[in-house]
Write a protein that holds these residues in place. Structure first.
Motif, PDB file in Angstrom:
ATOM      1  N   SER A 179       0.838  -1.199   0.000  1.00  0.00           N
ATOM      2  CA  SER A 179       0.000   0.000   0.000  1.00  0.00           C
ATOM      3  C   SER A 179       0.873   1.249   0.000  1.00  0.00           C
ATOM      4  N   ALA A 180       0.467   2.231  -0.787  1.00  0.00           N
ATOM      5  CA  ALA A 180       1.194   3.497  -0.830  1.00  0.00           C
ATOM      6  C   ALA A 180       1.202   4.170   0.535  1.00  0.00           C
ATOM      7  N   ALA A 181       0.177   3.890   1.329  1.00  0.00           N
ATOM      8  CA  ALA A 181       0.107   4.496   2.668  1.00  0.00           C
ATOM      9  C   ALA A 181       1.237   4.026   3.560  1.00  0.00           C
ATOM     10  N   ASP A 182       1.832   2.882   3.218  1.00  0.00           N
ATOM     11  CA  ASP A 182       2.916   2.339   4.023  1.00  0.00           C
ATOM     12  C   ASP A 182       4.300   2.778   3.542  1.00  0.00           C
ATOM     13  N   ILE A 183       4.348   3.552   2.482  1.00  0.00           N
ATOM     14  CA  ILE A 183       5.617   4.094   1.994  1.00  0.00           C
ATOM     15  C   ILE A 183       5.857   5.434   2.687  1.00  0.00           C
ATOM     16  N   THR A 184       6.935   5.542   3.408  1.00  0.00           N
ATOM     17  CA  THR A 184       7.246   6.791   4.108  1.00  0.00           C
ATOM     18  C   THR A 184       8.123   7.720   3.281  1.00  0.00           C
ATOM     19  N   THR A 185       8.924   7.132   2.375  1.00  0.00           N
ATOM     20  CA  THR A 185       9.822   7.939   1.556  1.00  0.00           C
ATOM     21  C   THR A 185       9.884   7.379   0.139  1.00  0.00           C
ATOM     22  N   TRP A 186       9.689   8.241  -0.853  1.00  0.00           N
ATOM     23  CA  TRP A 186       9.892   7.853  -2.250  1.00  0.00           C
ATOM     24  C   TRP A 186      11.319   8.220  -2.641  1.00  0.00           C
ATOM     25  N   ASP A 187      12.089   7.226  -3.068  1.00  0.00           N
ATOM     26  CA  ASP A 187      13.484   7.492  -3.445  1.00  0.00           C
ATOM     27  C   ASP A 187      13.593   8.113  -4.831  1.00  0.00           C
ATOM     28  N   TYR A 188      12.676   7.749  -5.720  1.00  0.00           N
ATOM     29  CA  TYR A 188      12.642   8.308  -7.077  1.00  0.00           C
ATOM     30  C   TYR A 188      11.186   8.533  -7.463  1.00  0.00           C
ATOM     31  N   GLU A 189      10.988   9.477  -8.388  1.00  0.00           N
ATOM     32  CA  GLU A 189       9.650   9.736  -8.921  1.00  0.00           C
ATOM     33  C   GLU A 189       9.732  10.038 -10.406  1.00  0.00           C
ATOM     34  N   ALA A 190       8.665   9.683 -11.135  1.00  0.00           N
ATOM     35  CA  ALA A 190       8.542  10.044 -12.539  1.00  0.00           C
ATOM     36  C   ALA A 190       7.080   9.881 -12.924  1.00  0.00           C
ATOM     37  N   ASP A 191       6.710  10.454 -14.062  1.00  0.00           N
ATOM     38  CA  ASP A 191       5.346  10.234 -14.551  1.00  0.00           C
ATOM     39  C   ASP A 191       5.152   8.766 -14.910  1.00  0.00           C
ATOM     40  N   VAL A 192       6.083   8.242 -15.713  1.00  0.00           N
ATOM     41  CA  VAL A 192       6.027   6.843 -16.157  1.00  0.00           C
ATOM     42  C   VAL A 192       7.288   6.129 -15.707  1.00  0.00           C
ATOM     43  N   VAL A 193       7.107   5.018 -15.031  1.00  0.00           N
ATOM     44  CA  VAL A 193       8.225   4.186 -14.599  1.00  0.00           C
ATOM     45  C   VAL A 193       8.205   2.900 -15.417  1.00  0.00           C
ATOM     46  N   VAL A 194       9.301   2.630 -16.096  1.00  0.00           N
ATOM     47  CA  VAL A 194       9.425   1.445 -16.945  1.00  0.00           C
ATOM     48  C   VAL A 194      10.384   0.465 -16.281  1.00  0.00           C
ATOM     49  N   ALA A 195       9.937  -0.739 -16.057  1.00  0.00           N
ATOM     50  CA  ALA A 195      10.772  -1.772 -15.436  1.00  0.00           C
ATOM     51  C   ALA A 195      11.352  -2.678 -16.508  1.00  0.00           C
ATOM     52  N   GLY A 196      12.638  -2.493 -16.803  1.00  0.00           N
ATOM     53  CA  GLY A 196      13.317  -3.300 -17.808  1.00  0.00           C
ATOM     54  C   GLY A 196      13.761  -2.461 -18.982  1.00  0.00           C
ATOM     55  N   TYR A 197      15.055  -2.592 -19.364  1.00  0.00           N
ATOM     56  CA  TYR A 197      15.597  -1.768 -20.452  1.00  0.00           C
ATOM     57  C   TYR A 197      16.000  -2.629 -21.643  1.00  0.00           C
ATOM     58  N   GLY A 198      15.101  -3.545 -22.032  1.00  0.00           N
ATOM     59  CA  GLY A 198      15.254  -4.293 -23.266  1.00  0.00           C
ATOM     60  C   GLY A 198      14.417  -3.638 -24.346  1.00  0.00           C
ATOM     61  N   ILE A 199      14.004  -4.426 -25.342  1.00  0.00           N
ATOM     62  CA  ILE A 199      13.309  -3.859 -26.494  1.00  0.00           C
ATOM     63  C   ILE A 199      11.950  -3.270 -26.118  1.00  0.00           C
ATOM     64  N   ALA A 200      11.180  -3.954 -25.273  1.00  0.00           N
ATOM     65  CA  ALA A 200       9.873  -3.420 -24.883  1.00  0.00           C
ATOM     66  C   ALA A 200      10.027  -2.188 -24.010  1.00  0.00           C
ATOM     67  N   GLY A 201      11.009  -2.209 -23.124  1.00  0.00           N
ATOM     68  CA  GLY A 201      11.224  -1.083 -22.229  1.00  0.00           C
ATOM     69  C   GLY A 201      11.677   0.169 -22.952  1.00  0.00           C
ATOM     70  N   VAL A 202      12.596   0.029 -23.893  1.00  0.00           N
ATOM     71  CA  VAL A 202      13.123   1.217 -24.564  1.00  0.00           C
ATOM     72  C   VAL A 202      12.072   1.847 -25.471  1.00  0.00           C
ATOM     73  N   THR A 203      11.276   1.032 -26.157  1.00  0.00           N
ATOM     74  CA  THR A 203      10.246   1.611 -27.029  1.00  0.00           C
ATOM     75  C   THR A 203       9.137   2.257 -26.206  1.00  0.00           C
ATOM     76  N   ALA A 204       8.809   1.660 -25.045  1.00  0.00           N
ATOM     77  CA  ALA A 204       7.824   2.273 -24.156  1.00  0.00           C
ATOM     78  C   ALA A 204       8.333   3.621 -23.657  1.00  0.00           C
ATOM     79  N   ALA A 205       9.602   3.662 -23.299  1.00  0.00           N
ATOM     80  CA  ALA A 205      10.194   4.897 -22.798  1.00  0.00           C
ATOM     81  C   ALA A 205      10.176   6.000 -23.848  1.00  0.00           C
ATOM     82  N   ILE A 206      10.499   5.650 -25.087  1.00  0.00           N
ATOM     83  CA  ILE A 206      10.525   6.634 -26.170  1.00  0.00           C
ATOM     84  C   ILE A 206       9.142   7.247 -26.379  1.00  0.00           C
ATOM     85  N   GLU A 207       8.130   6.388 -26.489  1.00  0.00           N
ATOM     86  CA  GLU A 207       6.795   6.901 -26.784  1.00  0.00           C
ATOM     87  C   GLU A 207       6.213   7.673 -25.605  1.00  0.00           C
ATOM     88  N   ALA A 208       6.498   7.233 -24.384  1.00  0.00           N
ATOM     89  CA  ALA A 208       6.011   7.980 -23.220  1.00  0.00           C
ATOM     90  C   ALA A 208       6.652   9.359 -23.168  1.00  0.00           C
TER      91      ALA A 208
END
Length: 500
Positions: free
Chosen positions: A24-53
């Motif tokens: 639950s987000a309520a249990d997170i006391t500190t966010w270490d990083y933030e972004a509009d879109v977070v992509v998990a994985g920097y292979g072919i699907a990740g890089v194309t998702a990142a570009i279009e976002a």
């Protein structure tokens, strides 16, 4: 940073992994990083998702568990399955249509294909090719027409799914759709066409302001009510929380290296992963399932067959009963599936001396898969006995094959006439039993816009996925290029959807 409540009954389940459960987000006391879109994985699907976002105006952060970008894509041969009349197809003198591409894919990649995805993929194929070119991916306007897993040189186009072999060449007019980024001095498994696919795409993402954090292994999802709002990862044993203001894209690869998942879902390739990387541990699928995500075709696998196609086309493949079972000039991945799934992994290549010498001297990208004969004999009867096959079985198979081969035909399985020649002595056989391995094709169920679907059929708010952690255009069959093609095509859609 957060608390997790685990019941005593859950603690007794040794195989259970409570760390995949959403937090639950309520249990997170500190966010270490933030972004509009977070992509998990920097292979072919990740890089194309990142570009279009990023192009959609979102601030994008990519999380990669290893020390650099690339994933399995950068080690791959680089095929991207495209068609319908791409500029490269036309430059090489081939005609193709969207309808023919659809017909082939639905026949070859089934049973049970997601026809909505295939329709979208085929209808958008030419535009996707142009998108890749505009992003800097190079394609040489030349065609490689020899049998093989991939072109040994820098040619840009090749048949990569058995389109020109039986039974598909009688279904629709065949067209080559294996598009390969131009790459010189290729080293299979180290630096192939996949590297020249990923490199310009990552450079494009960086120019758009996409940020990347490495050595971060995503553990689970963070939710606010029923919406995904971030992920929790580990870096060198430390927990890291990353907030996604608009959406999370899972692009973390298959489950080929998760033994328990393979044993449970795709046991036929258990212990034999191939054409994959150890980072493909199924984590994306598990954290999606823990949130109620649906899956599809978890039993489906690609199967590589470890023999040089230049040898296979010049002989005949027989099973443990001495019978042929597939046209030897088809896509070698199709041969692998037929061998493992239908022939109990039993296969032998029967070939004569002249054909063997010709195949050994042919240009090939997979010369490392060539093998010396296991048995050699002056007659088929002697060869059959040495191989331990039932008396008369191989003899009748060779007799029937030679009877029609004398006229350059193969009415039994439909091998193309250019590869049909009588097998004459001396004879040899190569033992190919157990020479298969592969990777998984099933995963999270998604819409054509890459929204992850709950088991109820509704999209899970804030969660998107693409690539081999999803069930894409392949439902059972496979063609080289459908992983990188599917991952890049639907990765783009995941980025667009997440940025909304």
């Amino acid at each position: 940073m957060w608390r997790s409540v685990v019941s005593s009954s859950e603690r007794t389940l040794r195989m259970a992994d409570p760390t995949v459960r959403p937090i639950s987000a309520a249990d997170i006391t500190t966010w270490d990083y933030e972004a509009d879109v977070v992509v998990a994985g920097y292979g072919i699907a990740g890089v194309t998702a990142a570009i279009e976002a990023a192009r959609a105006g979102a601030e994008v952060l990519v999380l990669e568990r290893t020390g650099g970008w690339g994933g399995a894509a950068s080690l791959a041969g680089g095929f991207i399955y495209l068609g319908g009349g791409t500029p490269l197809q036309k430059a090489c003198g081939f005609e193709d249509s969207v309808e023919n591409m659809k017909t082939f894919m639905k026949a070859a990649l089934g049973p049970g294909t997601d026809d909505t995805k295939i329709d979208a993929y085929c209808e958008g194929s030419v535009d996707h090719y142009n998108w890749l070119v505009d992003a800097g991916v190079p394609f040489k306007e030349s065609f490689w027409g020899q049998p093989g897993w991939e072109p040994p040189y820098d040619d840009g186009l090749m048949y990569s799914g058995g389109e020109n072999a039986a039974p598909f060449n009688a279904l629709v007019d065949p067209a080559p759709r294996g598009h390969v980024p131009q790459m010189s001095e290729k080293k299979t498994g180290e630096q192939g066409g996949g590297y020249m696919l990923m490199k310009p795409l990552v450079e494009t993402a960086e120019k758009l302001g996409v940020r990347a954090e490495y050595d971060l292994r995503v553990q689970t999802l963070v939710v606010d009510g029923d919406r995904v709002v971030g992920v929790v990862a580990k870096r060198y044993g430390k927990d890291v929380a990353i907030r996604a203001r608009k959406g999370v894209v899972l692009a973390m690869g298959s489950f080929a290296y998760n033994n328990e998942m393979v044993r449970s879902n795709a046991p036929r390739i258990f212990g034999h992963p191939a054409a994959s990387i150890e980072a493909h541990d199924g984590r994306a699928i598990q954290i999606g399932q823990a949130l109620g995500a649906d899956t599809a075709h978890m039993d489906a696998t690609e199967v590589a067959f470890f023999c040089d196609p230049q040898l296979m086309v010049r002989g005949i493949l027989v099973n443990g009963r001495g019978q042929r079972y597939i046209p030897e000039d088809t896509y070698p991945g199709r041969i692998g599936q037929a061998t493992l799934f239908q022939q109990d992994n039993q296969a032998f290549l029967v070939i004569d001396e002249a054909a063997y010498d010709e195949g050994m001297n042919a240009e090939s990208s997979s010369a490392q898969l060539r093998a010396q004969p296991t048995w050699v004999a002056e007659t088929v009867e002697e060869l059959e006995a040495e191989m331990g096959l039932p008396a008369g079985s191989l003899q009748s198979t060779v007799d029937l094959y030679n009877r029609h081969a004398a006229e350059g035909s193969d009415p039994v399985l439909g091998k193309k006439s250019e590869w049909v020649k009588p097998i004459v002595g001396p004879f040899a056989a190569i033992d190919l039993r157990g020479r298969t391995g592969g990777f998984t094709l099933g995963g999270l169920k998604t819409t054509v816009d890459s929204e992850v679907l709950h088991v109820s059929g509704a999209p899970i708010p804030g969660l998107f996925a693409a690539g081999r952690c999803t069930s894409g255009v392949c439902a059972g069959g496979y063609a080289s290029g459908t992983s990188l093609g599917d991952g890049s095509f639907f990765g783009r859609r995941a980025g667009i959807s997440a940025a909304r």
